[in-house]
Design a protein around this motif. Structure first.
Motif, mmCIF file in Angstrom:
data_model
loop_
_atom_site.group_PDB
_atom_site.id
_atom_site.type_symbol
_atom_site.label_atom_id
_atom_site.label_comp_id
_atom_site.label_asym_id
_atom_site.label_seq_id
_atom_site.Cartn_x
_atom_site.Cartn_y
_atom_site.Cartn_z
ATOM 1 N N ARG A 128 0.841 -1.193 0.000
ATOM 2 C CA ARG A 128 0.000 0.000 0.000
ATOM 3 C C ARG A 128 0.878 1.246 0.000
ATOM 4 O O ARG A 128 2.097 1.162 0.146
ATOM 5 N N HIS A 129 0.254 2.400 -0.124
ATOM 6 C CA HIS A 129 0.998 3.651 -0.156
ATOM 7 C C HIS A 129 1.675 3.883 1.196
ATOM 8 O O HIS A 129 1.040 3.763 2.246
ATOM 9 N N LYS A 130 2.965 4.220 1.157
ATOM 10 C CA LYS A 130 3.679 4.446 2.424
ATOM 11 C C LYS A 130 3.300 5.794 3.017
ATOM 12 O O LYS A 130 3.070 6.770 2.306
ATOM 13 N N ARG A 131 3.233 5.824 4.341
ATOM 14 C CA ARG A 131 2.809 7.027 5.056
ATOM 15 C C ARG A 131 3.972 7.946 5.394
ATOM 16 O O ARG A 131 3.776 9.148 5.583
ATOM 17 N N ILE A 132 5.174 7.394 5.527
ATOM 18 C CA ILE A 132 6.346 8.204 5.834
ATOM 19 C C ILE A 132 7.503 7.771 4.941
ATOM 20 O O ILE A 132 7.460 6.703 4.321
ATOM 21 N N SER A 133 8.565 8.574 4.868
ATOM 22 C CA SER A 133 9.730 8.252 4.054
ATOM 23 C C SER A 133 10.615 7.231 4.773
ATOM 24 O O SER A 133 10.489 7.010 5.984
ATOM 25 N N LEU A 167 3.455 1.726 8.442
ATOM 26 C CA LEU A 167 4.118 2.995 8.117
ATOM 27 C C LEU A 167 4.676 3.049 6.697
ATOM 28 O O LEU A 167 4.638 4.095 6.052
ATOM 29 N N LEU A 168 5.199 1.916 6.210
ATOM 30 C CA LEU A 168 5.780 1.907 4.864
ATOM 31 C C LEU A 168 4.896 1.188 3.848
ATOM 32 O O LEU A 168 5.239 1.120 2.671
ATOM 33 N N GLY A 169 3.769 0.624 4.305
ATOM 34 C CA GLY A 169 2.820 0.019 3.373
ATOM 35 C C GLY A 169 3.245 -1.308 2.787
ATOM 36 O O GLY A 169 2.723 -1.724 1.744
ATOM 37 N N PHE A 170 4.182 -2.018 3.421
ATOM 38 C CA PHE A 170 4.650 -3.304 2.902
ATOM 39 C C PHE A 170 3.575 -4.374 3.079
ATOM 40 O O PHE A 170 2.782 -4.319 4.018
ATOM 41 N N ASN A 171 3.574 -5.364 2.166
ATOM 42 C CA ASN A 171 2.743 -6.536 2.417
ATOM 43 C C ASN A 171 3.410 -7.352 3.523
ATOM 44 O O ASN A 171 4.567 -7.110 3.889
ATOM 45 N N LEU A 172 2.700 -8.333 4.059
ATOM 46 C CA LEU A 172 3.157 -9.024 5.266
ATOM 47 C C LEU A 172 4.442 -9.817 5.043
ATOM 48 O O LEU A 172 5.334 -9.821 5.901
ATOM 49 N N ALA A 173 4.559 -10.485 3.903
ATOM 50 C CA ALA A 173 5.775 -11.257 3.629
ATOM 51 C C ALA A 173 6.979 -10.327 3.480
ATOM 52 O O ALA A 173 8.065 -10.600 4.018
ATOM 53 N N LYS A 174 6.801 -9.233 2.767
ATOM 54 C CA LYS A 174 7.874 -8.257 2.578
ATOM 55 C C LYS A 174 8.264 -7.617 3.903
ATOM 56 O O LYS A 174 9.451 -7.409 4.194
ATOM 57 N N ALA A 175 7.268 -7.324 4.743
ATOM 58 C CA ALA A 175 7.530 -6.726 6.055
ATOM 59 C C ALA A 175 8.322 -7.681 6.935
ATOM 60 O O ALA A 175 9.259 -7.280 7.634
ATOM 61 N N THR A 176 7.967 -8.963 6.907
ATOM 62 C CA THR A 176 8.658 -9.968 7.710
ATOM 63 C C THR A 176 10.112 -10.106 7.279
ATOM 64 O O THR A 176 11.016 -10.227 8.116
ATOM 65 N N ALA A 177 10.356 -10.093 5.962
ATOM 66 C CA ALA A 177 11.723 -10.193 5.433
ATOM 67 C C ALA A 177 12.573 -9.008 5.897
ATOM 68 O O ALA A 177 13.705 -9.176 6.367
#
Length: 254
Positions: A128-133, A167-177
């Motif tokens: 999703r769209h990230k909320r912060i840089s 905060l950065l809009g990552f999907n769950l797998a990407k966030a976990t990595a």
């Protein structure tokens, strides 16, 4: 301390299970720290040895994610740097102050994470769209959670995953990595200070590191192949278990 063949096998198995769980949802320390304490090792040495073996698991998972291009270090170098600095400061501070207050607050925080994942079924389904840089994330969440991991630790992986998703809009797998790479960073920072203090039981730590490497590598593969179908329930379950364990340690149940 002496270490028997039976103890070697037990610690390897414990670390393998912890590494697998930690790569997916965090919370592996709930298994490894009690196992080390049961051997009779002093608490400070148990924590130092735990950081040594945890570095094996977090490195194994991080290397797998980097090799599969799930994480780009050039993109997150500032996050890594600020997490490292935060963890160093947290590890130094915990040796100087009483951590009683944060120990009372953290069970509620970890429980909130579990409930949030449980009652937000679409969380992290897709990017999703990230909320912060990235820079803002580095100086806030990266530094703050790194500091927390050095200072106390339980639930760090879950906190990082939640921060990446929200905060950065990552999907769950990407966030976990990405969370695992930053978790490895904070583990290394804390380990360096435990090394300086001589608080490591090398024989046990190296055996457990091997178990962590094997378990974490398998867990990392499951993250990229199963994604949210596996991560979400594991995060919820481990959050509830961590909450119950910390509450029990603090005598909430009488």
């Amino acid at each position: 301390m002496e270490i028997s063949l039976n103890l070697i096998a037990l610690l390897f198995l414990v670390a393998f299970i912890a590494g697998f769980i930690d790569a997916i949802a965090g919370g592996g320390g709930l298994i490894t720290i009690p196992a080390l304490l049961m051997t009779g090792v002093p608490p400070a040495m148990a924590l130092g040895t735990n950081k040594l073996q945890a570095c094996g698991g977090s490195f194994s998972a991080s290397f797998y994610f980097l090799r599969k291009r799930a994480v780009d270090l050039k993109e997150i170098w500032l996050l890594v740097l600020m997490t490292f600095i935060g963890a160093v400061l947290g590890t130094i501070l915990i040796q100087l102050v009483d951590s009683a207050l944060i120990k009372k607050v953290i069970p509620f925080l970890v429980l909130a994470i579990g409930l949030y994942f449980l009652f937000t079924p679409n969380l992290g389904d897709e990017d999703r769209h990230k909320r912060i840089s990235y820079a803002t994330f580095a100086f806030s969440a990266g530094f703050g959670i790194g500091f927390y991991d050095g200072f106390f630790g339980p639930g760090t992986g879950s906190l990082l995953s939640l921060a990446f998703v929200t905060l950065l809009g990552f999907n769950l797998a990407k966030a976990t990595a990405h969370a695992k790479v930053l978790n490895f960073t904070s583990n290394i920072a804390a380990l360096l200070l435990f090394l300086i203090g001589g608080q490591i039981w090398w024989e046990a730590g190296l055996v457990m590191m091997l178990g962590q490497i094997v378990g974490a590598n398998l867990g990392a593969k499951m993250v990229l192949s199963k994604g949210k179908q596996l991560i979400r329930p594991m995060v919820v379950i481990m959050s509830f278990i961590m909450t119950a364990k910390m509450a029990y340690d603090q005598g909430w149940f009488g």
